[in-house]
Design a protein around this motif. Sequence first.
Motif, PDB file in Angstrom:
ATOM      1  N   LYS B 203      30.518   6.249 -10.108  1.00 42.55           N
ATOM      2  CA  LYS B 203      30.365   5.965  -8.679  1.00 42.55           C
ATOM      3  C   LYS B 203      29.876   7.188  -7.889  1.00 42.55           C
ATOM      4  O   LYS B 203      28.884   7.122  -7.176  1.00 42.55           O
ATOM      5  CB  LYS B 203      31.727   5.492  -8.133  1.00 42.55           C
ATOM      6  CG  LYS B 203      31.830   5.441  -6.627  1.00 42.55           C
ATOM      7  CD  LYS B 203      30.895   4.432  -6.010  1.00 42.55           C
ATOM      8  CE  LYS B 203      31.039   4.394  -4.485  1.00 42.55           C
ATOM      9  NZ  LYS B 203      29.904   3.738  -3.868  1.00 42.55           N
ATOM     10  N   ASP B 242      27.828   1.672  -9.703  1.00 34.02           N
ATOM     11  CA  ASP B 242      28.684   1.397  -8.556  1.00 34.02           C
ATOM     12  C   ASP B 242      29.732   0.344  -8.915  1.00 34.02           C
ATOM     13  O   ASP B 242      30.935   0.547  -8.741  1.00 34.02           O
ATOM     14  CB  ASP B 242      27.794   0.910  -7.398  1.00 34.02           C
ATOM     15  CG  ASP B 242      28.536   0.864  -6.073  1.00 34.02           C
ATOM     16  OD1 ASP B 242      29.311  -0.082  -5.884  1.00 34.02           O
ATOM     17  OD2 ASP B 242      28.341   1.773  -5.243  1.00 34.02           O
ATOM     18  N   TYR B 246      33.616   0.890 -10.124  1.00 37.11           N
ATOM     19  CA  TYR B 246      34.768   0.317  -9.413  1.00 37.11           C
ATOM     20  C   TYR B 246      35.712  -0.357 -10.404  1.00 37.11           C
ATOM     21  O   TYR B 246      36.922  -0.166 -10.376  1.00 37.11           O
ATOM     22  CB  TYR B 246      34.305  -0.701  -8.361  1.00 37.11           C
ATOM     23  CG  TYR B 246      35.471  -1.338  -7.647  1.00 37.11           C
ATOM     24  CD1 TYR B 246      35.970  -0.781  -6.476  1.00 37.11           C
ATOM     25  CD2 TYR B 246      36.122  -2.450  -8.175  1.00 37.11           C
ATOM     26  CE1 TYR B 246      37.068  -1.330  -5.843  1.00 37.11           C
ATOM     27  CE2 TYR B 246      37.229  -3.000  -7.559  1.00 37.11           C
ATOM     28  CZ  TYR B 246      37.691  -2.440  -6.392  1.00 37.11           C
ATOM     29  OH  TYR B 246      38.800  -2.979  -5.779  1.00 37.11           O
ATOM     30  N   PHE B 472      31.608   0.712  -1.877  1.00 37.64           N
ATOM     31  CA  PHE B 472      31.103   0.066  -3.087  1.00 37.64           C
ATOM     32  C   PHE B 472      30.244  -1.130  -2.697  1.00 37.64           C
ATOM     33  O   PHE B 472      30.592  -1.876  -1.771  1.00 37.64           O
ATOM     34  CB  PHE B 472      32.271  -0.398  -3.957  1.00 37.64           C
ATOM     35  CG  PHE B 472      33.009   0.734  -4.619  1.00 37.64           C
ATOM     36  CD1 PHE B 472      32.674   1.138  -5.899  1.00 37.64           C
ATOM     37  CD2 PHE B 472      34.031   1.403  -3.965  1.00 37.64           C
ATOM     38  CE1 PHE B 472      33.347   2.187  -6.512  1.00 37.64           C
ATOM     39  CE2 PHE B 472      34.706   2.449  -4.567  1.00 37.64           C
ATOM     40  CZ  PHE B 472      34.366   2.838  -5.854  1.00 37.64           C
TER      41      PHE B 472
END
Lengths: 367, 477
Positions: B203, B242, B246, B472
């Motif tokens: 991320k 991304d 998460y 996110f």
Amino acid sequence: MKNALKTIACTLVALIVLDVLAALVLVGPAPASLKTFFNYGRSVPGKIAQWKANPDLRGNLLNVSWLPDLMDLSAEQAAARPAGDEPVVHTYGMSFVVRITDAAQKARPDLQLAHRGGPGAPPNFTYAAFLKDRENRRPGDVAVLGILSYSVGAMGSFSNRTWVFEQPSPFTYPIFLPDGDGGLREIEPVVETLEQEMSLEDDPDLAGRWYDQLRDQDRVFAPAAFDLSWLDISPFARLVRRSLAQGDIAGRKAEIIARPEDGTMPYAEVLRRMITSFNAIAREDGQIPIVLLVQGRDPVDPDLKALLKPWLEEEGYPYLATADHQSPRDPRAFLPDGHYQPDIDARFGQAFLEVLDRARQETPPAR
Amino acid sequence: MLFSQLDFWYFFAVVFLLYLVLPFRWQNRMLLVASYVFYGAWDWRFLGLIAFSTVVDYLVGLSLARTSDETRRRHLLTISMVTNLGLLGVFKYFNFFIGSFVALADGMGMSVSIPVLYIVLPVGISFYTFQTMSYTIDVYRRELEPAKNFFDFALFVAFFPQLVAGPIERASNLLPEIMRPRTVTWEGISRGAVLCLIGLIKKVVVADAISPTVDTVYGMENPTGAAVAVGTWLFALQIYCDFSGYTDIARGVAKMMGFGLMRNFAQPYFATNPQEFWRRWHISLSTWLRDYLYISLGGNRQGKRRTQVNLMATMVLGGLWHGAAWNFVLWGGYQGALLVLHRQFFGRRRGSGEGERRRLLHWGGRLLLILAYFQVTCYGWLLFRAQSWEQIADFTARLATIRLSDFANLPLPGLPFPAITGILLVLFWDIATEASGKVRFYESWPAPVRGLLWAVLIYAFAFGATTTPSAFIYFQF
């Protein structure tokens, strides 16, 4: 559990070994760009101490743009200026303003320029420079107040050292806040000169008062950028500091930017009062004031055109908004360092000349 | 409160310490409170929606278990569906359908004026409504016993690690974990920490660093074909790092507390065809759509033509699940068409025979197929990322007339060095997982080598940690 502890121990040992290796590489054969990258993470006092110890260090910003020095230089130039000389365009800003007005001069070589600026200088610096330089301007001159979108979020700051973590030029400037009478209240920084800056190590009282002022009154001050300088010995700690400090500063700037009218730094109101005062003083002195709104490429910056243009139009103040001539959302308009491409600067320069000519017609020279 | 912000880790440290000292029943209640605090930190006003959905599905579940009258059971299921889909309809799709209707009417020369409601999209609404719906459907199908304890069920709906962006957990997996005492072990903590670390690298070091370049390309008015290609390749990386980042952090956090959340990604860009891609990408959604939509529509049991229609319908609705915009519908249609075409030309057996194909294909051939299918996937991402129909048409035309020489002169900022390091690490991680066939490929390594790997990952994370954390991408869905 034994296995987990073994892995943790191995990880710590490997981390220390990596850190020592990185430190050795950085003092030895590492490429300059990598060294610079790791230097970005040094604490602000650590960076300034390096510059003090090694004046020849590449990128040394220690003696850049201190206001008293700029004013001394300005006074010298003013004294050497012959009477009856052509009007001078005095710019108060940063590199963007220099590039735009230089481009204007290229198109009109008889334009006389005098630049007073600092790297990425916020409006409180440019306005303070304009005020302090009053004695050095003459009737008929032009005063240009540069406002850069990137630094508007730092209007609650005393120095680039608190909000430009990677390249913390230590020069200082006052903070302006609205007073109750429609004007501005000025808070002077404890450290105002390069001499005072150089004496901080030998003057713990001054250093203490300066740190306290930054901590208590500078709205962008991030402790992670200043404290525990001894950790600078570790490249890993520098990376962690860089991340924490940048995040903290960006967060503080974002909080300010989000509330232009009623935040801890109501910058929209402060800007309006600065511009009002700038116009009043310049006109009172028989000079032509021009506000230069420079929109940078960062989309998180305040939109200066939206923030100020309608009001400037309403007040009839001469201005140039770069966003009127080039969209800041087009990446091709910018050089890798964030400045506009030379052809775009030339376009701005031409637009500046048009604003200047119009303003001259409306406000004939006072001589 | 983002996983990539320090605030979250302070929050989790407090939650974890409380979790360690509390007895089992109180652990669940504390987690429920923590989950509501976590969600409320974004916008407390929408806590009522989660609570409402929770109460309705809890009561429907209990009622379903108490009756064998099929008509009544269908009515109960309808109540749950209407509630959950109604919440989605109002909060996510209302303005989209109204806007589309007005545009259609305008197109037909009729002037229609319907007021638009200014509704804020509650973060993660698509995730938790799908999760509760799966519970009710499973109970309705008699595949699951309903939850007796309200607080346990409420925790299943709101469990904070996966509340806002999945994985969309099945009740049959998560509810038993909630209802039985769990053990916090060193093994769980270390495995969880590794997941969190690799998720943060994905991320913070990769996705957030790539994001400005992607935004630049998709904000340009006249990009070259090469810029569109590079921007879209980078978007493929961004959305993967991304979203899977998460998920990794969500699974890691849950793992530390003794929960096992489902895997959501399995090296999706190593897929060589659409069927394989959807077994690797957003697995919790693709299996949800398969089990509750595709199969409910008849699946592949009603002939070839009907199977194709079912596939298309499932994927189009899957696209619409992502967001209330026509480009998501188009993306879903594109994915559906790929699945239909693949099924048509390569057949089901061959498509699903991954092991067989692996044996048949030389690694070089497989690599070529992977690279080729990656381009197909990327075109889908262009549809997904584009901001308008005009941009889709324009970018597609630019790709069609792409010139190799344009790659030498890209009007884009270069990627930061840490981001390149991060991309290489993520690539290494996925190759090692794929090649070994083990998610925890590193566990067979000697402790010093593992220690070195963790140290490199920690260093890389510090190297690439950027300034301002970005939200996110999948939060908006």
